[in-house]
Design a protein around this motif. Structure first.
Motif, mmCIF file in Angstrom:
data_model
loop_
_atom_site.group_PDB
_atom_site.id
_atom_site.type_symbol
_atom_site.label_atom_id
_atom_site.label_comp_id
_atom_site.label_asym_id
_atom_site.label_seq_id
_atom_site.Cartn_x
_atom_site.Cartn_y
_atom_site.Cartn_z
ATOM 1 N N LEU A 1 0.829 -1.208 0.000
ATOM 2 C CA LEU A 1 0.000 0.000 0.000
ATOM 3 C C LEU A 1 0.862 1.256 0.000
ATOM 4 O O LEU A 1 0.648 2.178 -0.784
ATOM 5 N N TRP A 2 1.844 1.271 0.913
ATOM 6 C CA TRP A 2 2.631 2.504 1.087
ATOM 7 C C TRP A 2 3.511 2.776 -0.118
ATOM 8 O O TRP A 2 3.771 3.914 -0.464
ATOM 9 N N SER B 1 3.009 1.396 -3.380
ATOM 10 C CA SER B 1 2.258 1.557 -4.635
ATOM 11 C C SER B 1 1.564 2.905 -4.701
ATOM 12 O O SER B 1 1.322 3.430 -5.790
ATOM 13 N N SER B 2 1.213 3.477 -3.538
ATOM 14 C CA SER B 2 0.532 4.771 -3.554
ATOM 15 C C SER B 2 1.512 5.921 -3.678
ATOM 16 O O SER B 2 1.091 7.079 -3.703
ATOM 17 N N TRP C 1 3.492 6.919 -1.424
ATOM 18 C CA TRP C 1 3.780 7.545 -0.118
ATOM 19 C C TRP C 1 5.264 7.342 0.236
ATOM 20 O O TRP C 1 5.894 8.203 0.813
ATOM 21 N N SER D 1 4.023 6.304 -8.323
ATOM 22 C CA SER D 1 4.899 5.394 -7.594
ATOM 23 C C SER D 1 6.291 5.397 -8.203
ATOM 24 O O SER D 1 6.473 5.554 -9.410
ATOM 25 N N VAL E 1 -7.658 5.254 -6.990
ATOM 26 C CA VAL E 1 -7.095 4.172 -6.178
ATOM 27 C C VAL E 1 -7.531 2.829 -6.757
ATOM 28 O O VAL E 1 -8.568 2.716 -7.406
ATOM 29 N N GLN F 1 -5.469 -1.493 -3.199
ATOM 30 C CA GLN F 1 -5.114 -0.444 -2.235
ATOM 31 C C GLN F 1 -6.245 -0.197 -1.256
ATOM 32 O O GLN F 1 -5.994 0.024 -0.053
ATOM 33 N N ARG G 1 -0.115 11.301 -1.978
ATOM 34 C CA ARG G 1 -0.016 10.332 -3.053
ATOM 35 C C ARG G 1 0.706 10.945 -4.247
ATOM 36 O O ARG G 1 0.467 12.097 -4.604
#
Lengths: 498, 295
Positions: B89-90, B92-93, B95, B110, B180, B184, B107
């Protein structure tokens, strides 16, 4: 044949005399005098689209299961009001366009009223003999705001339901009588099932009738007083310089109606407004973050947001925090607006009749005061978007909130002297605001210099339309002689003519 | 006259584009691209070579803060035992990697390809037992209506009912849900990134989660949502008010400027010109009914 039919009808309804008088009515030419018309025309759009919507809207809180075209709602239990609004949007041909036009027209309606009111305020159009019409217009503004709120509450969606909840709490906050009032209007505790049908009848019958009646009075008084005008071009307090209703203003106003309708239709077609299918049915246990009212309630919402958590504890009775921003503030606001013509007359000692308008710069004190007060409400209006601003500017919500608390005090204090100074400077600068002309400097044979004022730009010839007085014809005499072949000119109607 | 006519034509053309009838998908069936995006991880290889790639990428891009064994440091938290879903999650977004540890990450595109992201996530997940593996969202038989209901109850209080996201108090923000993927969404709901609460299967069941994914990916994103025109960012009455005042009232006032004046464009309403003697009947005559027209 047709002539005789007309005269047969006219003999019975007797319209041609007063009609002739009305058609020859002179209105002064200025673009700012047409702002009120925007409100009038968007109100007509509201009536037309509103009638269409009432054909499909069901004003009822009775729960039904949605079986329509929009999958995310299918099988959900919703109220008949919400169900019918979704269906009129998606299942009725042209329904969504009509609903969006109705909503945009409402936004434009109230907006045009406010801009019109600002025009009247800053040009001193509220002075004697127009004080009563100013108060009538203020009443129209209040009714328009209320009807807008009622209207967007009707679909019973999540956002408007939150608004109704806030309105309930605001009513409850009125000292001593609040709870009784709120329970009386809602037919019991919140939300109940009575509110949608009650709002409906207020929205489609009671308030529109009031608005139509007061609008007729507003326009009737305009005809009676004649439209105020800016000085210049021979305009005086005892005449009206402009163009006649027929054909000039009939064409202008007719065209303007269609153009206003066109703007509304364009917005309704290309910009989404109030997508209630995304909001879903209102349930008291569901809530969305970032809920704001429509813009004309924004200043009240902003006041609620910036108000510090103060309340007054009287023995045996508490005056809640909500009372100050949501009841006291609008109460003071509208009473101040109502009373302003009399306050100003008292302060300036000017109680004479005025048919010539002021240029805002010529009354720096009034203009500065108006600008400062307007700035205060504009800041409150901005404060209703604290969360949106915080999100888009990536600032802490708390900082935005505190900024608005400070701004709503500081901005008016800054605006007042700035507006005052600008007015004084403009007033004292000859030719300010007018297009500057080049001066061509010419040197003569003996060495002297002189200047010649050039055209504003090459080949520009300014059309000068100086007013020309028309022959006056006594209306009654002209009618009795030969109405059709009467000489051209302005028909003069004696004061005692009825 | 040519210019206004052109404007009207342009506006009509715009209206035709925006108001072109949109197909309401009655069944709410997911589009092919979204479905494949939601299932991207399941099709990727999960073998020793992929783990080695993940280790290389982790060492190159993550270990300077999180430590070579993902054990954490003074700068960054321990990732061991968190499971691959959190890491996926962290990363692919967008972050992670993080430029400034002090602020809530935003966001962004990536840094890694989807297969690289999954490789990193699986590598970190393989370091210690525990946590949630990268989930596979199955939308077969999902019900967007139930998803909408669950969304309104659990997600809208922060992300707003339109999924546009908004600033919350104390400097934190609920990010927008546009763009999204289903994976996610499930990862965020189950792991609770940052300030977001973690929703267990007791709060949001597995079936409900698929429903929420269905609703968010197909109706928050709007591809199947019935139209009405420009959505104005989904922020509701604030944006609508600005459009209504500036485009609506402002447009009408411009029209008034256009048709309202005869020749007032030079600011001549101020009365600098002398009045014409032809109509001057003197102040002595009391004729309030007298009106003067332009010739």
């Amino acid at each position: 044949m047709i002539d005789s039919l007309f005269s047969w009808i006219d003999d019975r309804v007797a319209l041609s005399r007063s009609g002739r008088h009305l058609l020859d009515k002179i209105f002064p030419d200025h673009w700012s005098f047409m702002i009120g018309e925007i409100a009038l025309y968007s109100f007509i759009v509201l009536l037309l689209t509103g009638v269409f919507l009432t054909l499909y809207f069901v004003p009822s809180s009775t729960p039904v299961v949605y079986h329509g075209i929009y999958a995310p709602l299918r099988g959900q239990t919703v109220s008949e009001a919400y169900d019918s609004t979704i269906n009129l949007s998606f299942a009725v041909r042209g329904g969504l366009l009509m609903r969006q036009m109705h909503h945009w027209a409402a936004n434009i309606f109230v907006g045009a009223i406010v801009v019109h009111m600002l025009r009247v305020f800053f040009t001193g159009g509220f002075r004697r003999p127009r004080e009563a019409n100013w108060m009538l217009g203020t009443t129209l503004l209040i009714l328009a705001i209320f009807n807008g709120f009622l209207g967007y509450s009707l679909p019973d969606d999540l956002i408007s339901g939150t608004g109704i909840r806030i309105a309930f709490s605001i009513m409850e906050s009125i000292p001593f009588v609040g709870t009784y009032l709120a329970y009386f209007l809602f037919g019991g505790s919140f939300p109940g099932t009575a509110i949608i049908p009650r709002f409906f009848i207020l929205h489609v019958l009671v308030l529109p009738l009031l608005i139509i009646g007061l609008l007729a009075g507003h326009l009737g008084m305009l005809v009676k007083h004649k439209h105020a005008q800016f000085p210049g071009k021979g305009a005086r307090d005892d005449n009206v310089v402009g163009s006649p209703l027929w054909p000039t203003y009939a064409a202008k106003a007719g065209g303007f109606f269609f153009l206003t309708t066109g703007v509304t239709a364009l917005l309704g077609a290309i910009v989404q407004i109030n997508p209630i299918w995304q909001y879903g049915q209102y349930y008291a246990y569901k809530v969305s973050y970032a809920v704001q009212p429509d813009w004309y309630m924004g200043w009240l919402d902003g006041a609620l947001r910036v108000m510090p958590a103060w309340e007054i504890n009287l023995p045996g009775h508490m005056i809640p925090n909500v009372f100050f921003p949501a009841v006291l503030l609008p109460g003071l606001t509208f009473n101040l607006i109502y009373a302003w013509p009399f306050i100003e007359a008292k302060l300036s000692g000017d109680t004479a009749e005025h048919h010539l308008l002021d240029r805002p710069r010529d009354k720096p004190l009034r203009t500065a005061l108006g600008a400062a007060v307007f700035a205060f409400y504009f800041v409150l209006f901005g404060a209703s978007a604290t969360d949106v601003l915080a999100n888009y500017l990536s600032i802490t919500l708390n900082v935005v909130l505190w900024s608005f608390r400070i701004l709503c005090i500081v901005v008016p204090i800054v605006v007042f002297p700035v507006a005052y100074k600008i007015c004084v400077e403009l007033r004292d600068t000859p030719g300010a605001g007018q297009r500057k002309r080049h001066n061509i400097i010419v040197r003569s044979a003996d060495g002297g210099y002189s200047t010649i004022a050039a055209d504003e730009y090459p080949g520009y010839v300014r059309p000068e339309l100086e007013p020309v007085a028309l022959d006056e014809v006594d209306l009654v005499a002209a009618m009795s002689a030969d109405a059709d072949q009467g000489p051209e000119g302005v028909y003069r109607i004696p004061r005692d003519y009825s | 006259m040519a210019a206004p006519a052109g404007v009207v034509l342009l506006a009509l053309a715009l209206a035709a584009v925006f108001y072109a009838p949109r197909q309401v998908r009655a069944d709410g069936a997911p589009t092919a691209s979204l479905r494949s995006a939601a299932l991207v991880d399941a099709t990727l290889p999960n073998n020793a070579a992929a783990l080695a790639e993940g280790r290389t990428l982790f060492d190159e891009n993550c270990s300077s803060c999180h430590g070579t064994q993902a054990q954490g440091s003074a700068l960054a938290p321990n990732l061991r035992g968190l499971g691959s879903a959190t890491v996926d999650l962290w990363v692919s977004s967008g972050w992670m990697p993080l430029a400034n540890p002090g602020v809530q990450p935003a966001r962004k595109p990536s840094h890694f390809t989807p297969s690289q992201t999954v490789a990193i996530a699986r590598y970190v997940g393989s370091l210690a037992p525990g946590g949630l593996a990268i989930p596979t969202v199955d939308l077969k038989g999902s019900n967007p209506a139930e998803g909408f209901s669950v969304f309104a109850l659990n997600c809208a209080p922060c992300h707003t009912i339109t999924g546009a996201g908004d600033a919350l108090s104390g400097g934190i923000a609920a990010p927008p849900l546009h763009g999204v993927t289903g994976t996610q969404i499930e990862e965020a709901i189950r792991t609770g990134p940052g300030n977001m609460p973690r929703f267990s299967t007791f709060t949001v069941s597995k079936a409900q989660l698929a429903d929420v994914v269905d609703y968010v990916t197909h109706y928050i994103e709007h591809p199947d949502s019935p139209g009405g025109g420009l959505t104005l960012g989904g922020v509701g009455p604030v944006a609508e008010g600005f459009v209504g005042l500036f485009a609506g009232v402002g447009g009408c006032v411009l029209i008034a400027l256009w048709i309202g004046d005869r020749d007032e464009r030079d600011g001549d309403e101020g009365g600098s010109g002398p009045s014409h003697p032809g109509h001057d009947d003197g102040p002595g005559t009391e004729s309030p009914e007298r009106e003067v027209a332009h010739a």
